[in-house]
Motif scaffolding. Sequence first.
Motif, short mmCIF file in Angstrom:
data_model
loop_
_atom_site.label_atom_id
_atom_site.label_comp_id
_atom_site.label_asym_id
_atom_site.label_seq_id
_atom_site.Cartn_x
_atom_site.Cartn_y
_atom_site.Cartn_z
N ASP A 128 0.83 -1.22 0.00
CA ASP A 128 0.00 0.00 0.00
C ASP A 128 0.86 1.26 0.00
O ASP A 128 0.56 2.23 -0.70
CB ASP A 128 -0.94 0.01 1.21
N THR A 129 1.95 1.27 0.78
CA THR A 129 2.80 2.46 0.87
C THR A 129 3.62 2.65 -0.41
O THR A 129 3.78 3.77 -0.88
CB THR A 129 3.76 2.43 2.07
N LEU A 140 1.34 4.04 -2.95
CA LEU A 140 1.11 5.45 -2.61
C LEU A 140 2.28 6.29 -3.09
O LEU A 140 2.10 7.38 -3.65
CB LEU A 140 1.03 5.57 -1.08
N CYS A 150 2.14 6.90 -6.78
CA CYS A 150 1.08 7.82 -7.21
C CYS A 150 1.26 9.24 -6.68
O CYS A 150 0.66 10.16 -7.20
CB CYS A 150 -0.28 7.28 -6.79
N ALA A 151 2.08 9.40 -5.63
CA ALA A 151 2.26 10.72 -5.02
C ALA A 151 3.40 11.47 -5.70
O ALA A 151 4.07 10.94 -6.58
CB ALA A 151 2.54 10.55 -3.54
N GLU A 169 5.24 13.97 -0.32
CA GLU A 169 4.34 12.83 -0.04
C GLU A 169 4.98 11.53 -0.53
O GLU A 169 4.89 10.49 0.13
CB GLU A 169 3.00 13.03 -0.76
N ALA A 200 6.18 8.29 1.75
CA ALA A 200 5.69 6.94 1.47
C ALA A 200 6.86 5.98 1.25
O ALA A 200 6.86 4.86 1.78
CB ALA A 200 4.77 6.94 0.27
#
Lengths: 218, 235
Positions: free
Chosen positions: A108-109, A112, A115-116, A120, A124
């Motif tokens: 998940d991280t 993230l 996509c960040a 951010e 992540a």
Amino acid sequence: MAAQKVKLLGFWVSPFAYRVIWALKLKGIDYEYIEEGIFNKSPLLLQLNPIHKKVPVLIHGDRVICESYVIVQYIDETWPHCPLLPQHPYERAMARFWADFAETKLLDTAWLGLCARGAEREKAAKLAMEAVEKIEEVVKGKKLFGGESIGYLDICLGWISYWLPVWEEVGSMQIIDPIKFPATSSWMNTLLHHPVIGDNLPARDAMIEYFQKRSKDI
Amino acid sequence: MAGSEVKVLGTWASPFALRIHIALGIKSVTYEWVEENLEAKSQLLLESNPINKQVPVLIHHHKPICESLAILQYIDEAWPSAPSILPSDPYHRAVARFWAAYIDHKWFTWLKGVASAEGAEAKKAALDQVREGLVVVEEAFGKCSKGKDFFSGDRIGYLDIVLGCFLGWLYVAEKRNDVKLLDEEKMPGLAAWAIKFCLDGAVKDVMPDKDELLDYANMVFQAMAKAKLNAPPNN
């Protein structure tokens, strides 16, 4: 029941679908693969997985099973030869714990991070590295999480060996530093050289292109 | 002492720790309960669960097992004599695991979202989502129970425990927001199931009193609101 026809709804670049492919191949189970378009979901997918509307979906006779780790355990219990989960309850609990940990703290991280942007993304990537530190301790001294052969945890974490380097490249992040994480790096290499895993992976160039586009769209 | 072979680190208000209470009760396992103070975690908890530092933890033969769903399955496998917690058929086990993941990762996240929602509109949306989730689970109950009392049939099992542990906190959300979430008209199956679940022999003596839970929740949320008010402003 085991002799009934098996079908798998997947998506060519989904690491979750590949968990199921690897489990089926390791057990030598014949199956029909049906490619789904995740942006143009078929009526079949929406009917079979109305809750999440996601791949993978396993169809075994008239049974429908969703969620990759649920499917892998179903496969292991229905075709008990070449067991994927360890035999001892404590080892099984550890495998389940670490599969859940890697999903929530690393996958998940890392996603993230992909996509960040900017701070951010850095945050992540840092969290993802902290997760790898814990995984490094678990795999230290082992050829594979399953010991001498691929097991449940190798399958659940297998995306780390191939998808994560792609995400690192697309996202210009470094999460797996081979000097900091020698045991994890060695495990990744062992996995990729296993015929069932190495021969069942999506094309890397196509993956880079796909995730470049996805990370921009998101 | 047989009891010290099995230890559970938990808190009385934790629904996840309640799962372990119930599962060990089903198996008639003697165990020592260690009530943790989450504001001042014990050395045993920090050593047993260094990764998440959370309850519950089951310690069996000095080996810690963490994560409530992994613990439930461990209990079923370590004490394989009847009554079983998970179904015996691989397909029914898959169905149970699927719905357990839905309840934990989707529905319970929505339930927690009720507390953190700010403003009337956000609160209503959060409560509607919880209710819609229960409608989905109502349908799953119908298919799993096949007309019997519980998800697992005649006796409580994995899915009953996974959902049932949240009944106290569901009551808390209903009372704090003055709404009905487990609606007898919209979810008749679940409403009847909830009553039977709470009366089950493995549940009734370990389930926290719901009004005590409400008092506790009110105190916690009041303290959180106060802390937020007193927090230094973000510049």
